[in-house]
Design a protein around this motif. Structure first.
Motif, PDB file in Angstrom:
ATOM      1  N   TYR A  65      38.220  40.848  64.642  1.00  0.00           N
ATOM      2  CA  TYR A  65      37.564  40.851  65.951  1.00  0.00           C
ATOM      3  C   TYR A  65      36.087  40.569  65.677  1.00  0.00           C
ATOM      4  O   TYR A  65      35.529  41.036  64.669  1.00  0.00           O
ATOM      5  N   TYR A 120      27.421  43.877  79.318  1.00  0.00           N
ATOM      6  CA  TYR A 120      27.328  45.340  79.380  1.00  0.00           C
ATOM      7  C   TYR A 120      25.884  45.865  79.430  1.00  0.00           C
ATOM      8  O   TYR A 120      25.690  47.057  79.650  1.00  0.00           O
ATOM      9  N   HIS A 153      40.046  46.661  79.891  1.00  0.00           N
ATOM     10  CA  HIS A 153      39.717  45.819  78.736  1.00  0.00           C
ATOM     11  C   HIS A 153      40.802  46.008  77.670  1.00  0.00           C
ATOM     12  O   HIS A 153      41.313  47.123  77.501  1.00  0.00           O
ATOM     13  N   HIS A 187      36.263  52.555  75.049  1.00  0.00           N
ATOM     14  CA  HIS A 187      37.533  52.175  75.677  1.00  0.00           C
ATOM     15  C   HIS A 187      38.701  53.051  75.219  1.00  0.00           C
ATOM     16  O   HIS A 187      39.664  53.250  75.969  1.00  0.00           O
ATOM     17  N   PHE A 199      26.065  43.198  65.943  1.00  0.00           N
ATOM     18  CA  PHE A 199      27.013  42.176  65.461  1.00  0.00           C
ATOM     19  C   PHE A 199      26.876  40.881  66.273  1.00  0.00           C
ATOM     20  O   PHE A 199      27.125  39.795  65.765  1.00  0.00           O
ATOM     21  N   MET A 200      26.486  41.012  67.532  1.00  0.00           N
ATOM     22  CA  MET A 200      26.342  39.819  68.378  1.00  0.00           C
ATOM     23  C   MET A 200      25.127  39.005  67.948  1.00  0.00           C
ATOM     24  O   MET A 200      25.176  37.769  67.888  1.00  0.00           O
ATOM     25  N   ASN A 216      33.671  41.831  66.798  1.00  0.00           N
ATOM     26  CA  ASN A 216      32.961  43.115  66.685  1.00  0.00           C
ATOM     27  C   ASN A 216      33.086  43.626  65.252  1.00  0.00           C
ATOM     28  O   ASN A 216      33.766  44.606  64.959  1.00  0.00           O
ATOM     29  N   MET A 224      24.855  49.828  74.013  1.00  0.00           N
ATOM     30  CA  MET A 224      24.494  48.765  74.960  1.00  0.00           C
ATOM     31  C   MET A 224      23.386  49.228  75.907  1.00  0.00           C
ATOM     32  O   MET A 224      22.627  48.420  76.431  1.00  0.00           O
ATOM     33  N   HIS A 229      24.589  40.310  76.855  1.00  0.00           N
ATOM     34  CA  HIS A 229      26.009  40.643  77.050  1.00  0.00           C
ATOM     35  C   HIS A 229      26.191  41.284  78.428  1.00  0.00           C
ATOM     36  O   HIS A 229      25.278  41.920  78.964  1.00  0.00           O
ATOM     37  N   SER A 264      38.159  39.176  72.461  1.00  0.00           N
ATOM     38  CA  SER A 264      39.243  39.544  73.380  1.00  0.00           C
ATOM     39  C   SER A 264      39.541  38.387  74.333  1.00  0.00           C
ATOM     40  O   SER A 264      40.574  38.381  74.996  1.00  0.00           O
ATOM     41  N   ASP A 304      30.424  37.047  77.874  1.00  0.00           N
ATOM     42  CA  ASP A 304      31.218  37.893  76.976  1.00  0.00           C
ATOM     43  C   ASP A 304      30.967  37.434  75.549  1.00  0.00           C
ATOM     44  O   ASP A 304      30.187  36.491  75.306  1.00  0.00           O
ATOM     45  N   SER A 305      31.616  38.083  74.592  1.00  0.00           N
ATOM     46  CA  SER A 305      31.316  37.804  73.184  1.00  0.00           C
ATOM     47  C   SER A 305      31.568  36.345  72.814  1.00  0.00           C
ATOM     48  O   SER A 305      30.793  35.750  72.063  1.00  0.00           O
ATOM     49  N   GLU A 364      40.566  46.496  74.700  1.00  0.00           N
ATOM     50  CA  GLU A 364      40.198  47.499  73.685  1.00  0.00           C
ATOM     51  C   GLU A 364      40.742  48.878  74.066  1.00  0.00           C
ATOM     52  O   GLU A 364      40.622  49.832  73.300  1.00  0.00           O
ATOM     53  N   SER A 423      39.155  40.286  78.898  1.00  0.00           N
ATOM     54  CA  SER A 423      37.795  40.385  78.350  1.00  0.00           C
ATOM     55  C   SER A 423      36.827  40.474  79.527  1.00  0.00           C
ATOM     56  O   SER A 423      37.213  40.213  80.675  1.00  0.00           O
ATOM     57  N   THR A 424      35.566  40.787  79.255  1.00  0.00           N
ATOM     58  CA  THR A 424      34.618  40.900  80.378  1.00  0.00           C
ATOM     59  C   THR A 424      34.479  39.550  81.090  1.00  0.00           C
ATOM     60  O   THR A 424      34.451  39.484  82.314  1.00  0.00           O
TER      61      THR A 424
HETATM   62  P1  13P Z   1      33.919  41.033  75.583  1.00  0.00           P
HETATM   63  O1  13P Z   1      32.681  40.896  76.421  1.00  0.00           O
HETATM   64  O2  13P Z   1      34.091  39.872  74.698  1.00  0.00           O
HETATM   65  O3  13P Z   1      35.090  41.322  76.442  1.00  0.00           O
HETATM   66  O4  13P Z   1      33.685  42.264  74.590  1.00  0.00           O
HETATM   67  C1  13P Z   1      33.612  43.569  74.953  1.00  0.00           C
HETATM   68  C2  13P Z   1      32.872  44.411  73.993  1.00  0.00           C
HETATM   69  O5  13P Z   1      33.194  45.513  73.744  1.00  0.00           O
HETATM   70  C3  13P Z   1      31.696  43.886  73.367  1.00  0.00           C
HETATM   71  O6  13P Z   1      31.154  44.840  72.593  1.00  0.00           O
END
Ligand code: 13P
Ligand code: SF4
Length: 301
Positions: free
Chosen positions: A109, A23, A195, A172, A60-61, A111, A260, A21, A126, A37-38, A197, A211-212
């Motif tokens: 979501y 992050y 973001h 966030h 969760f990912m 997440n 993360m 990810h 997102s 991103d997710s 969130e 989103s990221t």
């Molecule tokens: P995205 O990378 O999908 O924007 O998600 C952010 C996030 O908080 C993942 O945990």
């Protein structure tokens, strides 16, 4: 041999793929086959044919990757890397809410835990939440979980009324409109990206909520040379690597997701050496959770 070399050698030997990810720490992103991103990671996990997926992110990912790639051995090198927001909506809570709103469409979501996904109708990230919500017939009531901020931002943006869960991402949610004001005063004229969130008053005060993956794309395509970034600091690594001619500032203070950041290169190496921790989910949960994830992927970005 460096840790990095050992990882790359073992990865090759096992035919493993490393997904990360945006992050996670920069040194982890650098050894990954794919960063995203997710939503991008879910799509990648669905199409990957490797026997082993090392998932550098949070639980969760890795669960989503396992559900989408059930034949692969999916490893989460730090089994304690969770997501506090995902834990804010248990499967039992969702079942109780369903009893109170029997006709509603439950949108979660991504997440969220695999058990919770097994109780809902459609997932979103997102990166695709607007399209997912638009795919729900207008006369249907929507219960949106677990991110109350993302939900509230979508109500504001789309005018679609929804019943919102009270969950949030603690990272966030800690961003305030005051931080946006301070950043603007410090860097006048520089665009502020946050973001979705973040809380609605923060999104309103910023210039864009993405989103990221959306931020990476927007910045790549923009002719502007400076940006203020209001999301987890791990994204700065990719932003700086991919845009060496651009300058990035963070909101004060820099935002850090402790989960993360648990993962180190040593953990990735240990996972490849020991095959741990393997994500194992009950068959019925995998089967039921696959449906809302597949629905989300078919809606697209
Ligand atoms: P995205 O990378 O999908 O924007 O998600 C952010 C996030 O908080 C993942 O945990
Ligand atoms: Fe969960 Fe927030 Fe960390 Fe993402 S940044 S994993 S939503 S706590």
């Amino acid at each position: 041999m460096t840790i990095r070399d050992e990882i790359l050698a073992l990865k090759k030997e096992q035919g493993a793929v490393i997904l990360a990810h945006n992050y996670v720490a920069g040194e982890i992103q650098d050894i990954a086959d794919f960063c995203g991103d997710s939503l991008e990671l879910s799509v990648k996990a669905k199409h990957v044919s490797a026997p082993v997926i090392v998932f550098c992110g949070v639980r969760f990912m890795a669960e989503t990757a396992k559900i989408l790639s059930p034949k692969a051995k999916v490893l989460l090198p730090r089994p304690d890397a969770g997501c506090p927001m995902a834990d804010m909506a248990s499967a039992a809570d969702v079942r109780a809410m369903r009893r109170a709103h029997p006709g509603a469409v439950f949108c979660a979501y991504v997440n969220s835990t695999a058990e919770t996904k097994a109780e809902i109708d459609i997932c979103c990230t997102s990166g695709n939440v607007e399209n997912v919500l638009a795919s729900v017939p207008a006369d249907k009531e929507i219960v949106f979980l677990p991110d109350g901020n993302l939900g509230a931002n979508m109500i504001r943006k789309t005018d679609r009324n929804m019943i919102l869960w009270k969950g949030c991402c603690p990272v966030h949610d800690a961003v305030t409109p005051g931080m946006i004001r301070d950043a603007r005063a410090l860097h006048p004229g520089v665009e502020i990206l946050v973001h979705p969130e973040c809380r609605p008053d923060v999104v309103k005060a910023a210039d864009r909520a993405l989103s990221t993956g959306g931020m990476l794309k927007y910045i790549r395509e923009s002719s502007a040379k400076e940006f203020i970034v209001g999301t987890e600091c791990g994204i700065l690594h990719r932003l700086r690597r991919e845009n060496p001619d651009k300058v990035f500032y963070t909101l004060k203070p820099e935002l850090v997701c402790a989960d993360m950041k648990k993962l180190a290169l040593e953990d990735v190496l240990a996972a490849l050496k020991t095959g741990r921790e393997e994500i194992v989910l009950p068959e019925d949960v995998m089967k039921k959770a696959l449906l809302p994830i597949e629905r989300m992927i078919s809606v697209g970005r």
